[in-house]
Design a protein around this motif. Structure first.
Motif, mmCIF file in Angstrom:
data_model
loop_
_atom_site.group_PDB
_atom_site.id
_atom_site.type_symbol
_atom_site.label_atom_id
_atom_site.label_comp_id
_atom_site.label_asym_id
_atom_site.label_seq_id
_atom_site.Cartn_x
_atom_site.Cartn_y
_atom_site.Cartn_z
ATOM 1 N N LEU A 88 0.847 -1.209 -0.123
ATOM 2 C CA LEU A 88 0.083 0.045 -0.177
ATOM 3 C C LEU A 88 0.841 1.319 0.034
ATOM 4 C CD1 LEU A 88 -2.953 1.214 0.112
ATOM 5 C CD2 LEU A 88 -2.591 0.951 2.516
ATOM 6 N N CYS A 89 1.934 1.307 0.688
ATOM 7 C CA CYS A 89 2.724 2.453 0.873
ATOM 8 C C CYS A 89 3.407 2.580 -0.401
ATOM 9 C CB CYS A 89 3.900 2.383 2.094
ATOM 10 S SG CYS A 89 3.187 2.333 3.601
ATOM 11 N N LEU A 90 3.835 1.537 -1.033
ATOM 12 C CA LEU A 90 4.694 1.892 -2.542
ATOM 13 C C LEU A 90 3.504 2.209 -3.605
ATOM 14 C CD1 LEU A 90 6.740 -1.604 -2.661
ATOM 15 C CD2 LEU A 90 7.484 0.813 -2.367
ATOM 16 N N LEU A 91 2.145 1.778 -3.537
ATOM 17 C CA LEU A 91 1.552 2.349 -4.337
ATOM 18 C C LEU A 91 0.997 3.718 -4.131
ATOM 19 C CD1 LEU A 91 -1.217 -0.741 -4.481
ATOM 20 C CD2 LEU A 91 0.546 -0.085 -6.159
ATOM 21 N N VAL A 92 0.816 4.224 -2.966
ATOM 22 C CA VAL A 92 0.991 5.625 -2.604
ATOM 23 C C VAL A 92 2.180 6.420 -3.128
ATOM 24 C CG1 VAL A 92 0.403 7.019 -0.703
ATOM 25 C CG2 VAL A 92 -1.058 5.024 -0.751
ATOM 26 N N ALA A 93 3.065 5.946 -2.859
ATOM 27 C CA ALA A 93 4.195 6.669 -3.170
ATOM 28 C C ALA A 93 4.445 6.716 -4.773
ATOM 29 C CB ALA A 93 5.482 5.966 -2.658
ATOM 30 N N HIS A 94 3.950 5.650 -5.277
ATOM 31 C CA HIS A 94 4.094 5.853 -6.826
ATOM 32 C C HIS A 94 3.027 6.991 -7.243
ATOM 33 C CE1 HIS A 94 4.415 4.282 -10.923
ATOM 34 N NE2 HIS A 94 3.155 3.899 -11.223
ATOM 35 N N ALA A 95 1.726 6.646 -6.770
ATOM 36 C CA ALA A 95 0.638 7.496 -7.141
ATOM 37 C C ALA A 95 1.270 9.139 -7.074
ATOM 38 C CB ALA A 95 -0.559 7.344 -6.632
ATOM 39 N N PHE A 96 1.895 9.370 -5.687
ATOM 40 C CA PHE A 96 2.225 10.693 -5.433
ATOM 41 C C PHE A 96 3.254 10.983 -6.438
ATOM 42 C CE2 PHE A 96 5.139 13.458 -3.258
ATOM 43 C CZ PHE A 96 4.548 14.525 -3.099
ATOM 44 N N LEU A 97 4.323 10.196 -7.013
ATOM 45 C CA LEU A 97 5.126 10.825 -7.602
ATOM 46 C C LEU A 97 4.729 10.946 -8.978
ATOM 47 C CD1 LEU A 97 8.153 8.313 -6.695
ATOM 48 C CD2 LEU A 97 8.063 10.674 -6.417
ATOM 49 N N LEU A 98 3.662 10.012 -9.543
ATOM 50 C CA LEU A 98 3.069 10.611 -10.730
ATOM 51 C C LEU A 98 2.111 11.707 -10.676
ATOM 52 C CD1 LEU A 98 1.612 7.060 -11.971
ATOM 53 C CD2 LEU A 98 3.388 8.230 -12.779
ATOM 54 N N SER A 99 1.754 11.955 -9.601
ATOM 55 C CA SER A 99 0.625 13.399 -9.669
ATOM 56 C C SER A 99 1.851 14.679 -9.593
ATOM 57 C CB SER A 99 -0.085 13.554 -8.331
ATOM 58 O OG SER A 99 0.874 13.577 -7.184
ATOM 59 N N VAL A 100 3.012 14.489 -9.005
ATOM 60 C CA VAL A 100 3.817 15.536 -8.888
ATOM 61 C C VAL A 100 4.683 15.729 -10.379
ATOM 62 C CG1 VAL A 100 6.212 16.292 -8.123
ATOM 63 C CG2 VAL A 100 4.673 15.285 -6.368
ATOM 64 N N ARG A 101 4.869 14.625 -10.883
ATOM 65 C CA ARG A 101 5.429 14.623 -12.450
ATOM 66 C C ARG A 101 4.657 15.439 -13.222
ATOM 67 N NH1 ARG A 101 8.544 9.377 -14.075
ATOM 68 N NH2 ARG A 101 9.660 10.307 -12.464
ATOM 69 N N ALA A 102 3.233 14.874 -13.008
ATOM 70 C CA ALA A 102 2.230 15.505 -14.189
ATOM 71 C C ALA A 102 1.980 16.774 -13.827
ATOM 72 C CB ALA A 102 1.017 14.745 -14.001
ATOM 73 N N GLY A 103 2.147 17.525 -12.640
ATOM 74 C CA GLY A 103 1.956 18.923 -12.549
ATOM 75 C C GLY A 103 3.181 19.651 -12.619
ATOM 76 N N SER A 104 4.189 19.267 -12.825
ATOM 77 C CA SER A 104 5.286 20.342 -13.072
ATOM 78 C C SER A 104 5.401 20.635 -14.299
ATOM 79 C CB SER A 104 6.723 19.322 -12.833
ATOM 80 O OG SER A 104 7.004 18.380 -13.686
ATOM 81 N N PRO A 105 5.795 21.894 -14.462
ATOM 82 C CA PRO A 105 5.800 22.754 -15.921
ATOM 83 C C PRO A 105 6.814 22.125 -16.523
ATOM 84 C CG PRO A 105 6.535 24.144 -14.117
ATOM 85 C CD PRO A 105 5.996 22.856 -13.526
ATOM 86 N N ARG A 106 6.710 21.921 -18.155
ATOM 87 C CA ARG A 106 7.613 21.309 -18.738
ATOM 88 C C ARG A 106 8.608 22.814 -19.065
ATOM 89 N NH1 ARG A 106 7.551 16.019 -18.668
ATOM 90 N NH2 ARG A 106 5.715 15.107 -18.916
ATOM 91 N N ARG A 107 9.818 22.448 -19.192
ATOM 92 C CA ARG A 107 10.636 23.744 -19.768
ATOM 93 C C ARG A 107 11.090 23.239 -21.084
ATOM 94 N NH1 ARG A 107 15.214 23.990 -15.761
ATOM 95 N NH2 ARG A 107 14.859 21.936 -15.162
ATOM 96 N N PRO A 108 11.001 24.232 -22.213
ATOM 97 C CA PRO A 108 11.301 23.897 -23.658
ATOM 98 C C PRO A 108 12.969 23.706 -23.344
ATOM 99 C CG PRO A 108 10.905 26.153 -23.311
ATOM 100 C CD PRO A 108 10.359 25.568 -22.021
ATOM 101 N N LEU A 109 13.308 22.862 -24.542
ATOM 102 C CA LEU A 109 14.931 22.702 -24.570
ATOM 103 C C LEU A 109 15.533 23.933 -25.285
ATOM 104 C CD1 LEU A 109 14.848 19.231 -26.163
ATOM 105 C CD2 LEU A 109 15.629 19.677 -24.000
ATOM 106 N N ALA A 110 16.644 24.288 -24.812
ATOM 107 C CA ALA A 110 17.254 25.383 -25.350
ATOM 108 C C ALA A 110 17.743 25.141 -26.694
ATOM 109 C CB ALA A 110 18.554 25.494 -24.501
ATOM 110 N N PRO A 111 17.682 26.238 -27.537
ATOM 111 C CA PRO A 111 18.051 26.148 -28.765
ATOM 112 C C PRO A 111 19.375 25.385 -29.013
ATOM 113 C CG PRO A 111 17.439 28.412 -28.456
ATOM 114 C CD PRO A 111 17.340 27.482 -27.248
ATOM 115 N N GLY A 112 19.346 24.407 -30.019
ATOM 116 C CA GLY A 112 20.576 23.688 -30.119
ATOM 117 C C GLY A 112 20.789 22.463 -29.295
ATOM 118 N N ALA A 113 20.064 22.304 -28.402
ATOM 119 C CA ALA A 113 20.117 20.981 -27.190
ATOM 120 C C ALA A 113 19.155 19.915 -27.668
ATOM 121 C CB ALA A 113 19.501 21.495 -25.916
ATOM 122 N N GLY A 114 19.481 18.664 -27.563
ATOM 123 C CA GLY A 114 18.845 17.647 -27.762
ATOM 124 C C GLY A 114 19.323 16.889 -29.059
#
Length: 114
Positions: A88-114
């Motif tokens: 149960l703790c692992l499932l809650v931690a996984h769900a929490f990490l998914l929600s944090v990751r989904a809510g974080s803004p995405r930064r565009p790559l710098a020109p020439g990166a990637g």
């Protein structure tokens, strides 16, 4: 199995009994047959009966300490609760990490990166 010696740990099974793993304390020849005196590491004295070599299933080559406790865990009520809580703790931690990751803004790559 003929090279067994005191100190080796062997697994054996007498007819109609459980499988036992004990340490050899003495090897004895009786009427041309090999018998082993064995003792469990947690026992104060050797087993009362000698073990014929024909009962030996094999010699322990390696072991993983404490893994028996882990394997026995599901057989007790406390162990079942502990394992369910861990899952149960692992499932809650996984769900929490998914929600944090989904809510974080995405930064565009710098020109020439990637």
């Amino acid at each position: 199995l003929n090279a067994l010696q005191p100190g080796d740990v062997v697994t054996f099974q007498a007819p109609n009994t459980a499988v036992i793993t004990h340490r050899i304390t003495r090897v004895e020849q009786v009427a041309g047959l090999t018998y082993l005196e064995t003792k469990g590491d947690a026992n104060a004295s050797p087993d009362p009966d000698l073990v014929p070599l024909s009962w030996v299933i094999g010699r322990v080559v390696f072991s993983v300490p404490l893994v028996g406790y882990l394997l026995a865990l599901p057989s007790s009520p406390l162990g079942i609760v502990a394992m369910a809580s861990l899952v149960l703790c692992l499932l809650v931690a996984h769900a929490f990490l998914l929600s944090v990751r989904a809510g974080s803004p995405r930064r565009p790559l710098a020109p020439g990166a990637g």
